[in-house]
Design an enzyme around this catalytic site. Structure first.
Site, short mmCIF file in Angstrom:
data_model
loop_
_atom_site.label_atom_id
_atom_site.label_comp_id
_atom_site.label_asym_id
_atom_site.label_seq_id
_atom_site.Cartn_x
_atom_site.Cartn_y
_atom_site.Cartn_z
N ARG A 118 -22.52 10.36 1.22
CA ARG A 118 -23.18 11.46 1.94
C ARG A 118 -24.42 10.99 2.70
NH1 ARG A 118 -21.63 16.58 0.11
NH2 ARG A 118 -19.96 16.50 -1.46
N GLN A 121 -5.32 -9.05 6.24
CA GLN A 121 -5.35 -7.71 6.81
C GLN A 121 -6.62 -7.47 7.63
OE1 GLN A 121 -4.38 -4.50 4.20
NE2 GLN A 121 -2.54 -5.48 3.45
N SER A 146 -11.13 0.67 4.13
CA SER A 146 -10.91 1.50 2.93
C SER A 146 -11.67 0.92 1.74
CB SER A 146 -9.41 1.55 2.61
OG SER A 146 -8.89 0.24 2.47
N HIS A 172 -8.95 3.88 -1.75
CA HIS A 172 -7.57 3.43 -1.56
C HIS A 172 -7.08 2.68 -2.80
CE1 HIS A 172 -3.96 1.93 0.12
NE2 HIS A 172 -4.43 0.98 0.89
N CYS A 178 0.81 -1.22 0.00
CA CYS A 178 0.00 0.00 0.00
C CYS A 178 0.84 1.27 0.00
CB CYS A 178 -0.94 0.02 1.20
SG CYS A 178 -2.13 -1.33 1.20
N CYS A 210 0.10 1.91 6.75
CA CYS A 210 0.42 0.50 6.95
C CYS A 210 0.52 -0.18 5.59
CB CYS A 210 -0.64 -0.17 7.81
SG CYS A 210 -2.32 -0.02 7.18
N GLY A 225 1.22 -4.23 3.51
CA GLY A 225 1.24 -5.68 3.59
C GLY A 225 2.60 -6.18 4.04
#
Length: 390
Positions: A219, A158, A245, A346, A89, A376, A378
């Site tokens: 929204r 994760q 994310s 993401h 990431c 963070c 992997g």
């Protein structure tokens, strides 16, 4: 004394999975931000020494060195090389680190750093097709560790890591849902105020239209709606799709040089790369390394957390920034002020550069001297970068 400065930063709006950018090839998406970067800064592409590009799933349309292909698709000179980086990431944040180190060392004058991920066209995990990335020795080392099933063929998850963090820091479902809602609310407020407009390069679409705004912001969400979502990683867990994310498509680019070179070529630096570090921690919980990475960055910079005016901690899962806040005792009002990956998305390999672009805009708009970015990654890693507004 030499330094490394950012003289340009631009990003695409971030698209939802199967959303507005689903028809755009990731090489073309990358080429778009390269062209936009050159146009906005006035940089002559013939002077670019290298393009360092982050991308996680380097397979299919993102294979064969997407950085070099992006250069060619952008119409830049064939003399401009490119290299593709995978630090999960944090890939495009690492690309920025490599660019800064290269100009600081005098090995190059001008390097473009950035990244891309089209998670619609190249789904997450595509590069692992045909075999697991974990050897028998890795499996043996971590078999039986909390959070790993004895018979699991894929020990590093994760989502399970996020649940382990929530348990360790005693984070409740309500806290995670509240954090997720706040991310959407902050992003919506920033979008309504036009705060993102200067950093965005609208993407031309095949139908003749343009994709102009981040489309992941919900929204209409609420604590009630978030509370109805399932917990996929553990039947009695607290992490949901709403506190994670979003799977996204997007790209971003940064131009990096030295103050001296920028002055000679009429470029105005936005910020100085004050410090750039990487750290690693437990690869099973996986998502806690931003904590030691932040401590390392502050120590090397000679700064206290209270001296940092804005913190961007990637919202891979809500427990990550919440645990980071608990450990650093940072001011929560300075955290992700324009929302984060829960709302904005993401696009893995492009997120580091996207976050830096957004943070730089916030610093400029609000006169913030120091900003810190960490995320963070992997395998239990994290990059941390402190930049100083110029």
């Amino acid at each position: 004394m030499s330094d490394a400065v950012i003289v340009g930063a631009v990003r695409t709006p971030v698209g939802r999975r199967k959303g507005s950018l689903a028809t755009v090839h990731p090489v073309d998406l990358s080429a778009h931000v390269l062209r936009a970067l050159a146009e906005r800064t006035g940089i002559d592409p013939t002077l670019v020494d290298d393009v360092v590009w982050g991308c996680v799933s380097q397979v299919g349309e993102q294979s064969w060195n997407v950085a070099r292909n992006a250069v060619l698709a952008a119409g830049w000179p064939e003399s401009v090389p490119g290299a593709t980086v995978d630090r999960q990431c944090g890939s495009s944040q690492q690309a920025l680190h490599f660019a800064a180190a290269t100009v600081l060392s005098g090995q190059a004058d001008l390097v473009v750093a950035g990244g891309v991920e089209s998670m619609t066209r190249v789904p997450m995990g595509s590069s692992a097709a045909g075999g697991l990335p974990f050897s028998g020795q890795i499996l043996a080392r971590y078999r039986g560790v909390e959070g790993i099933a004895e018979d699991s063929p894929l020990p590093f998850n994760q989502g399970v890591g996020a649940e382990l963090i929530a348990r360790r820091w005693r984070l409740s479902r309500a806290q995670l849902d509240e954090f997720a809602l706040a991310s959407h609310e902050k992003a919506a407020a920033a979008q309504d105020a036009g705060a993102f407009e200067a950093e965005l390069a609208p993407v031309p679409l095949a139908d003749g239209g343009k994709f102009t705004a981040d489309e992941g912001i919900r929204r209409d969400t609420s604590l009630e709606k978030l509370g109805e979502l399932a917990t996929p990683f553990h039947p009695e867990g607290v992490v949901t799709a709403g506190s994670a994310s979003q799977i996204s498509d997007g790209a971003a680019a940064l131009a990096v040089t030295t103050s001296a070179w920028a002055s000679r070529h009429g470029l105005r630096p936005l910020a100085r790369v004050h410090i750039a570090v990487v750290a690693a921690a437990d690869p099973v919980t996986m998502l806690t390394a931003p904590i030691p990475a932040t401590a390392k960055a502050l120590r090397r910079a000679g700064l206290g957390i209270e001296e940092i005016g804005v913190y961007e901690v990637n919202e891979a899962f809500a427990p990550v920034p919440l645990a980071w806040l608990a450990e650093t005792e940072a001011d929560p009002e300075r955290l992700n002020p324009r929302g984060g990956a829960i709302a904005l998305g993401h696009p893995l390999g492009g997120s580091g550069a996207r976050i830096m672009t957004t943070m730089l805009a916030h610093m400029r708009d609000n006169g913030v001297r120091y900003g810190l970015q960490t995320m963070c990654e992997g395998g239990g890693m994290a990059n941390a970068t402190i930049v100083e507004l110029l």
